[in-house]
Design a protein around this motif. Structure first.
Motif, mmCIF file in Angstrom:
data_model
loop_
_atom_site.group_PDB
_atom_site.id
_atom_site.type_symbol
_atom_site.label_atom_id
_atom_site.label_comp_id
_atom_site.label_asym_id
_atom_site.label_seq_id
_atom_site.Cartn_x
_atom_site.Cartn_y
_atom_site.Cartn_z
ATOM 1 N N LEU A 189 7.834 147.516 14.876
ATOM 2 C CA LEU A 189 7.974 148.660 15.772
ATOM 3 C C LEU A 189 9.274 148.649 16.582
ATOM 4 O O LEU A 189 9.398 149.409 17.537
ATOM 5 N N THR A 190 10.223 147.817 16.196
ATOM 6 C CA THR A 190 11.481 147.732 16.962
ATOM 7 C C THR A 190 12.144 149.095 17.127
ATOM 8 O O THR A 190 12.482 149.511 18.247
ATOM 9 N N ASP A 191 12.334 149.813 16.010
ATOM 10 C CA ASP A 191 13.009 151.117 16.072
ATOM 11 C C ASP A 191 12.164 152.149 16.811
ATOM 12 O O ASP A 191 12.700 153.021 17.515
ATOM 13 N N VAL A 192 10.845 152.057 16.664
ATOM 14 C CA VAL A 192 9.960 153.001 17.353
ATOM 15 C C VAL A 192 10.059 152.806 18.866
ATOM 16 O O VAL A 192 10.070 153.775 19.635
ATOM 17 N N MET A 193 10.137 151.551 19.281
ATOM 18 C CA MET A 193 10.207 151.261 20.718
ATOM 19 C C MET A 193 11.568 151.634 21.310
ATOM 20 O O MET A 193 11.699 151.743 22.540
ATOM 21 N N GLN A 194 12.569 151.830 20.451
ATOM 22 C CA GLN A 194 13.903 152.198 20.940
ATOM 23 C C GLN A 194 14.082 153.702 21.108
ATOM 24 O O GLN A 194 15.133 154.161 21.567
ATOM 25 N N ILE A 195 13.074 154.474 20.739
ATOM 26 C CA ILE A 195 13.177 155.936 20.860
ATOM 27 C C ILE A 195 13.288 156.329 22.338
ATOM 28 O O ILE A 195 12.452 155.925 23.155
ATOM 29 N N SER A 196 14.298 157.114 22.643
ATOM 30 C CA SER A 196 14.510 157.572 24.015
ATOM 31 C C SER A 196 15.214 158.923 23.962
ATOM 32 O O SER A 196 16.448 159.007 23.888
ATOM 33 N N LEU A 197 14.425 159.976 23.963
ATOM 34 C CA LEU A 197 14.983 161.321 23.837
ATOM 35 C C LEU A 197 15.641 161.792 25.131
ATOM 36 O O LEU A 197 15.177 161.483 26.236
ATOM 37 N N THR A 198 16.715 162.546 24.954
ATOM 38 C CA THR A 198 17.391 163.197 26.077
ATOM 39 C C THR A 198 17.595 164.660 25.712
ATOM 40 O O THR A 198 17.379 165.073 24.566
ATOM 41 N N ALA A 199 18.005 165.422 26.668
ATOM 42 C CA ALA A 199 18.239 166.845 26.409
ATOM 43 C C ALA A 199 19.334 167.047 25.383
ATOM 44 O O ALA A 199 19.402 168.096 24.722
ATOM 45 N N ALA A 200 20.200 166.040 25.197
ATOM 46 C CA ALA A 200 21.321 166.172 24.277
ATOM 47 C C ALA A 200 20.937 165.907 22.830
ATOM 48 O O ALA A 200 21.714 166.179 21.913
ATOM 49 N N ASP A 201 19.761 165.350 22.581
ATOM 50 C CA ASP A 201 19.345 165.031 21.205
ATOM 51 C C ASP A 201 19.184 166.302 20.403
ATOM 52 O O ASP A 201 18.570 167.291 20.853
ATOM 53 N N ASP A 202 19.738 166.277 19.184
ATOM 54 C CA ASP A 202 19.615 167.433 18.296
ATOM 55 C C ASP A 202 18.631 167.127 17.174
ATOM 56 O O ASP A 202 18.020 166.055 17.127
#
Length: 296
Positions: A189-202
């Motif tokens: 789950l390393t990549d899953v735990m790194q998810i951090s959305l911002t308003a700039a994400d497309d």
């Protein structure tokens, strides 16, 4: 011939009474113990077979205990893996929602953050007897999944069989520290735990996160399938062990258990025989006293 030195009738009656008393003692022992073969002297062959079968039954009981311990470990890991899969599915759904135009990605991230924390809780909590296969797995875990019974040169033996689970490859997280926090920098789950959305994400960046989530789900489902198959095998073996133990108990009973109906009937008959033998001995003893009347 009448004799005051030798009373043949009394001697015969006494011998009969002794024989009846010995038989009664045997019958009473069977009734009190419930066994017609309680020692080797009763029936050496049956006693030997029953002793061996009892030994096998004790070994089966130990194997069943080992199966129970293995089942607890596997079921704990499987419960944690199943729960984690459902949470990751929720994260996937949130990312899909974030891909839509006009959705507040920051708000979505707040939900994803809570789901990520839940994943950590699952990883840290899936522990049984100090073993955690979902967090900190660094080796191949060996668990008892069955047993075999075989005969080696006339000696019956019970041997446990094991299966391996690659806790290192299938670990969701790194080790759990002293505070109960998991290391989310390693594991499936390393990549899953790194998810951090911002308003700039497309859409492109979110698609990358979705790909990582799909990859994690595939790995988790593979691990879950392994745990599920191990759990099923152990469950089948536990059922078989219980039935086999019952069969051995029945087999032993047929060899050495006393038929209480038969023994009680025999005891009643012997009690009557004993009373008659005592009466016969009394009569035989009185015959010697009758000789005195000849001298009056």
């Amino acid at each position: 011939m009448a004799s005051i030195l030798t009373n043949s009738s009394a001697m015969s009656a006494l011998q009969t009474l002794r024989s009846i008393n010995n038989s009664m003692e045997t019958t009473q022992d069977r009734i009190s113990t419930g066994m017609r073969v309680g020692a080797a002297k009763d029936n050496a062959a049956y006693w030997s077979i029953a002793t061996t079968m009892r030994s096998d039954n004790q070994a089966l009981a130990a194997a069943s205990d080992a199966l129970g311990l293995g089942a607890a470990k596997v079921d704990t890991a499987y419960a944690g893996m199943s729960a984690a899969i459902e949470v990751v599915k929720e994260i996937k759904a949130k990312l899909t929602t974030a891909s839509e135009a006009g959705v507040d990605k920051v708000k979505v991230q707040e939900e994803i953050t809570q789901l990520q924390e839940q994943l950590k809780s699952i990883g840290a909590g899936a522990t049984f007897n100090g073993e955690n296969w979902l967090a900190g797995g660094s080796a191949t875990e060996t668990v008892v999944t069955g047993f075999t019974r075989y005969d080696d040169s006339g000696t019956s033996k019970v041997k446990v069989t094991t299966a391996n689970y690659d806790a290192s490859t299938n670990s969701l997280f790194g080790a759990v520290d002293a505070n109960g926090d998991v290391d989310d920098s390693t594991g499936i789950l390393t990549d899953v735990m790194q998810i951090s959305l911002t308003a700039a994400d497309d859409v492109t960046s979110i698609a990358t996160h979705l790909d990582n989530v799909e990859t994690a789900l595939t790995s988790m489902q593979t691990a879950g399938s392994q745990l599920g198959s191990m759990s099923k095998r152990i469950s089948l073996q536990e059922d078989f062990a219980a039935k086999l133990s019952d069969a051995l108990d029945k087999g032993i009973g047929r060899l050495v258990d006393a038929d209480m109906n038969e023994e009680s009937t025999r005891l009643k008959a012997m009690q009557t025989q004993q009373q008659l033998a005592i009466q016969s001995l009394s009569i035989a003893n009185s015959n010697s006293q009758n000789i005195l009347s000849l001298f009056r």
